[in-house]
Design a protein around this motif. Sequence first.
Motif, PDB file in Angstrom:
ATOM      1  N   GLU A 213      30.714  22.044  85.046  1.00  0.00           N
ATOM      2  CA  GLU A 213      30.604  23.160  84.477  1.00  0.00           C
ATOM      3  C   GLU A 213      30.252  22.955  82.903  1.00  0.00           C
ATOM      4  O   GLU A 213      29.452  23.761  82.217  1.00  0.00           O
ATOM      5  N   ARG A 214      30.640  21.888  82.285  1.00  0.00           N
ATOM      6  CA  ARG A 214      30.397  21.513  80.785  1.00  0.00           C
ATOM      7  C   ARG A 214      28.854  20.877  80.525  1.00  0.00           C
ATOM      8  O   ARG A 214      28.645  20.857  79.510  1.00  0.00           O
ATOM      9  N   VAL A 215      28.363  20.778  81.671  1.00  0.00           N
ATOM     10  CA  VAL A 215      26.982  20.235  81.358  1.00  0.00           C
ATOM     11  C   VAL A 215      25.709  21.279  81.077  1.00  0.00           C
ATOM     12  O   VAL A 215      25.856  22.626  81.702  1.00  0.00           O
ATOM     13  N   PRO A 216      25.138  21.247  80.035  1.00  0.00           N
ATOM     14  CA  PRO A 216      24.141  22.098  79.687  1.00  0.00           C
ATOM     15  C   PRO A 216      23.293  22.771  80.925  1.00  0.00           C
ATOM     16  O   PRO A 216      22.960  22.146  81.768  1.00  0.00           O
ATOM     17  N   ALA A 217      22.807  23.940  80.699  1.00  0.00           N
ATOM     18  CA  ALA A 217      21.962  24.755  81.681  1.00  0.00           C
ATOM     19  C   ALA A 217      20.538  23.829  82.099  1.00  0.00           C
ATOM     20  O   ALA A 217      20.039  22.982  80.988  1.00  0.00           O
ATOM     21  N   PHE A 218      20.123  23.644  83.313  1.00  0.00           N
ATOM     22  CA  PHE A 218      18.858  22.842  83.536  1.00  0.00           C
ATOM     23  C   PHE A 218      17.761  22.972  82.751  1.00  0.00           C
ATOM     24  O   PHE A 218      16.984  22.264  82.275  1.00  0.00           O
ATOM     25  N   GLU A 219      17.585  24.504  82.499  1.00  0.00           N
ATOM     26  CA  GLU A 219      16.403  24.830  81.598  1.00  0.00           C
ATOM     27  C   GLU A 219      16.541  24.250  80.144  1.00  0.00           C
ATOM     28  O   GLU A 219      15.474  23.774  79.355  1.00  0.00           O
ATOM     29  N   GLN A 220      17.759  24.052  79.654  1.00  0.00           N
ATOM     30  CA  GLN A 220      18.096  23.754  78.235  1.00  0.00           C
ATOM     31  C   GLN A 220      17.715  22.269  78.122  1.00  0.00           C
ATOM     32  O   GLN A 220      17.185  21.681  77.218  1.00  0.00           O
ATOM     33  N   ILE A 221      18.158  21.357  79.347  1.00  0.00           N
ATOM     34  CA  ILE A 221      17.828  20.025  79.290  1.00  0.00           C
ATOM     35  C   ILE A 221      16.407  19.716  79.319  1.00  0.00           C
ATOM     36  O   ILE A 221      15.814  18.900  78.672  1.00  0.00           O
TER      37      ILE A 221
ATOM     38  N   LEU B 164      14.084  15.376  94.961  1.00  0.00           N
ATOM     39  CA  LEU B 164      13.825  14.099  95.394  1.00  0.00           C
ATOM     40  C   LEU B 164      15.021  13.203  95.027  1.00  0.00           C
ATOM     41  O   LEU B 164      15.490  12.058  95.817  1.00  0.00           O
ATOM     42  N   ALA B 165      15.570  13.489  93.954  1.00  0.00           N
ATOM     43  CA  ALA B 165      16.847  12.586  93.693  1.00  0.00           C
ATOM     44  C   ALA B 165      17.920  12.698  94.667  1.00  0.00           C
ATOM     45  O   ALA B 165      18.685  11.824  95.090  1.00  0.00           O
ATOM     46  N   GLY B 166      18.253  14.093  94.861  1.00  0.00           N
ATOM     47  CA  GLY B 166      19.135  14.583  96.137  1.00  0.00           C
ATOM     48  C   GLY B 166      18.869  13.870  97.453  1.00  0.00           C
ATOM     49  O   GLY B 166      19.659  13.336  98.093  1.00  0.00           O
ATOM     50  N   TYR B 167      17.558  13.887  97.827  1.00  0.00           N
ATOM     51  CA  TYR B 167      16.963  13.380  98.841  1.00  0.00           C
ATOM     52  C   TYR B 167      17.394  11.695  98.854  1.00  0.00           C
ATOM     53  O   TYR B 167      17.991  11.144  99.765  1.00  0.00           O
ATOM     54  N   ARG B 168      16.980  10.835  97.838  1.00  0.00           N
ATOM     55  CA  ARG B 168      17.226   9.421  97.679  1.00  0.00           C
ATOM     56  C   ARG B 168      18.596   9.158  97.875  1.00  0.00           C
ATOM     57  O   ARG B 168      19.129   8.345  98.481  1.00  0.00           O
ATOM     58  N   PHE B 169      19.421  10.067  97.041  1.00  0.00           N
ATOM     59  CA  PHE B 169      20.930   9.534  97.065  1.00  0.00           C
ATOM     60  C   PHE B 169      21.389  10.202  98.396  1.00  0.00           C
ATOM     61  O   PHE B 169      22.702   9.631  98.832  1.00  0.00           O
TER      62      PHE B 169
ATOM     63  N   ALA C 231       8.809  23.539  87.776  1.00  0.00           N
ATOM     64  CA  ALA C 231       8.712  23.505  89.099  1.00  0.00           C
ATOM     65  C   ALA C 231       8.487  21.945  89.283  1.00  0.00           C
ATOM     66  O   ALA C 231       9.061  21.460  90.212  1.00  0.00           O
ATOM     67  N   ASP C 232       7.834  21.248  88.562  1.00  0.00           N
ATOM     68  CA  ASP C 232       7.745  19.598  88.654  1.00  0.00           C
ATOM     69  C   ASP C 232       8.960  19.115  88.479  1.00  0.00           C
ATOM     70  O   ASP C 232       9.598  17.912  89.253  1.00  0.00           O
ATOM     71  N   VAL C 233       9.994  19.487  87.404  1.00  0.00           N
ATOM     72  CA  VAL C 233      11.167  19.003  87.444  1.00  0.00           C
ATOM     73  C   VAL C 233      12.168  19.379  88.518  1.00  0.00           C
ATOM     74  O   VAL C 233      12.952  18.454  88.893  1.00  0.00           O
ATOM     75  N   ALA C 234      12.186  20.560  89.078  1.00  0.00           N
ATOM     76  CA  ALA C 234      12.798  20.919  90.389  1.00  0.00           C
ATOM     77  C   ALA C 234      12.367  19.972  91.606  1.00  0.00           C
ATOM     78  O   ALA C 234      13.444  19.803  92.290  1.00  0.00           O
TER      79      ALA C 234
ATOM     80  N   THR D 169      20.791  19.926 101.486  1.00  0.00           N
ATOM     81  CA  THR D 169      20.232  21.394 101.573  1.00  0.00           C
ATOM     82  C   THR D 169      20.076  21.910 100.233  1.00  0.00           C
ATOM     83  O   THR D 169      18.941  22.843 100.037  1.00  0.00           O
ATOM     84  N   ARG D 170      20.656  21.396  99.254  1.00  0.00           N
ATOM     85  CA  ARG D 170      20.197  21.784  97.824  1.00  0.00           C
ATOM     86  C   ARG D 170      18.828  21.417  97.424  1.00  0.00           C
ATOM     87  O   ARG D 170      18.052  21.892  96.857  1.00  0.00           O
ATOM     88  N   ALA D 171      18.526  20.179  98.062  1.00  0.00           N
ATOM     89  CA  ALA D 171      17.085  19.560  97.770  1.00  0.00           C
ATOM     90  C   ALA D 171      16.204  20.544  98.427  1.00  0.00           C
ATOM     91  O   ALA D 171      15.091  20.887  97.772  1.00  0.00           O
ATOM     92  N   LEU D 172      16.439  21.069  99.606  1.00  0.00           N
ATOM     93  CA  LEU D 172      15.401  22.035 100.275  1.00  0.00           C
ATOM     94  C   LEU D 172      15.349  23.309  99.612  1.00  0.00           C
ATOM     95  O   LEU D 172      14.361  23.791  99.543  1.00  0.00           O
ATOM     96  N   ASP D 173      16.326  23.692  99.109  1.00  0.00           N
ATOM     97  CA  ASP D 173      16.507  24.933  98.115  1.00  0.00           C
ATOM     98  C   ASP D 173      15.626  24.878  96.970  1.00  0.00           C
ATOM     99  O   ASP D 173      14.935  25.883  96.738  1.00  0.00           O
ATOM    100  N   LEU D 174      15.689  23.768  96.281  1.00  0.00           N
ATOM    101  CA  LEU D 174      14.939  23.458  95.213  1.00  0.00           C
ATOM    102  C   LEU D 174      13.315  23.472  95.412  1.00  0.00           C
ATOM    103  O   LEU D 174      12.588  23.837  94.790  1.00  0.00           O
ATOM    104  N   ILE D 175      12.989  22.807  96.592  1.00  0.00           N
ATOM    105  CA  ILE D 175      11.796  22.885  96.938  1.00  0.00           C
ATOM    106  C   ILE D 175      11.063  24.322  97.390  1.00  0.00           C
ATOM    107  O   ILE D 175       9.905  24.574  96.942  1.00  0.00           O
ATOM    108  N   GLY D 176      12.095  24.946  97.869  1.00  0.00           N
ATOM    109  CA  GLY D 176      11.523  26.242  98.339  1.00  0.00           C
ATOM    110  C   GLY D 176      11.377  27.075  97.249  1.00  0.00           C
ATOM    111  O   GLY D 176      10.434  28.021  97.139  1.00  0.00           O
TER     112      GLY D 176
END
Length: 334
Positions: free
Chosen positions: A258-266, A289-294, A281-284, A327-334
Motif C-alpha cells: 500500500e505504500r507504493v505510489p499509484a500506478f498513474e503516478q509512476i 504480460l508481466a503477470g502472465y510471465r511470472f 493502455a500500453d502500460v496496462a 486473473t489480474r492480467a485478464l482484468d487489465l487486458i479487458g
Amino acid sequence: MAVDTQVFQAQLERWADAHYHEGVTISDLRAMPGHAGLSFGFTVADNAGVLDRLVVRMPPKGVRRAGNTDVLRQVPLLRALATAGVPVAEVVWWDADERWFDVPYFMTRLLPGDTYAVREPSPAFDGVECADVVRHAVEALDLVHQVDHRAVLADWEAPKQLRQEIEFWTPLLAKAAEPEWAVLGERTRDALLAHVPDDPHVGVFHGDFQTNNILFDRDRVVALLDWEISGIGATLLDLGWLLFMNDADSWADGAGLERVPAFEQIVEWYAAAAGRDVRLADVAFHRALAGYRFGVISGLNVMLHRTGKRHDPEWERIALSVPSMFTRALDLIG
C-alpha cells in the motif's frame, strides 16, 4: 547449486596471483543475495592493504551456456550502458578461459549500498519515502531505455517481438503444477495475443526490473543489478514488471504494497523522464504480460519443487498467488 568454498577460495587465489601479483590474499568470500546464477563477493589484498573489492558472476557447471547462463553476453551490454551514463557496476575482469573456475566468468567492482524491499525495507531506509525510491528507480530505468542499441549494441542481440515473447512461454505453461493454472494461463496468453500494441518503443530492457535489483544509497540509485535476462525489445516490459511486482491485486497477500505510489503516478514519472507520451493502455498491457510471465514461471517452479527436482519451499508461498496473477492480467487486458 552448492559451491565448495575451500576449492573456490584456492581458485580465486591462483587467479589473483596471475591478475594482480603473487602473494595477494583473498578474504571475505561470501555468496551474494539473489537468484541470478552464481555470484560471490570477495576482497583482494596484499601487505600494503586492499587492492580491490569484487563480485564474480559465473554460470553453474554443466549447463548449456545460453540466455541467462551465458554470463559473458552481459559484458558488452554493461560496458555500453556505463558509457551511456546508466548507473551499473564497472566490469573489470572477464574471460571465457575455463582454467580458472571451470566456467566462464566476469567480475565487477563491489559497490556500497542496499537494495530496497518494498514490503519490508531494511533499517538503511529509515525515514526514506517509498515514493522517492520508486521515482528515482523509474528515472534510472529511462536512462536504460534511451540507449541507442543500434549504435552501441548492433551485433549484440536481435530485437524480440512482443508476440514472440508471449508465445515463448507456451511450452512452459503446460508444465504448471496445477491443471487449472494452465487453463487460466492459456486464456491470458490468448487475450494478450489479441491485444498486442502497435509499434511499441524498442530498446534495451532489463527483464527483471524491481527495487530488489537496484542498489541504493538512501533514495539515490547507485547501480542497476542482475542483467541475466536482459534483451532488446519493447521497453515497457520493464515498467510493466515493476508495476506487477508491486500490485496488491496480483498477490494473495498484498500487505506492505500500500505504500507504493499509484500506478498513474509512476507512469507519469516515467513519461516525464522519457520526454514522450506513454499510453496507460500500453502500460496496462505490459503489466498484464508481466503477470502472465511470472504466473508461468511460478507454475513451473512449484512443479519442480513438488516433484523434488528443485527443492525451494518459497514457491509454495508464491503458489497461493498464481491464480491472482492470471486473473489480474485478464482484468487489465479487458
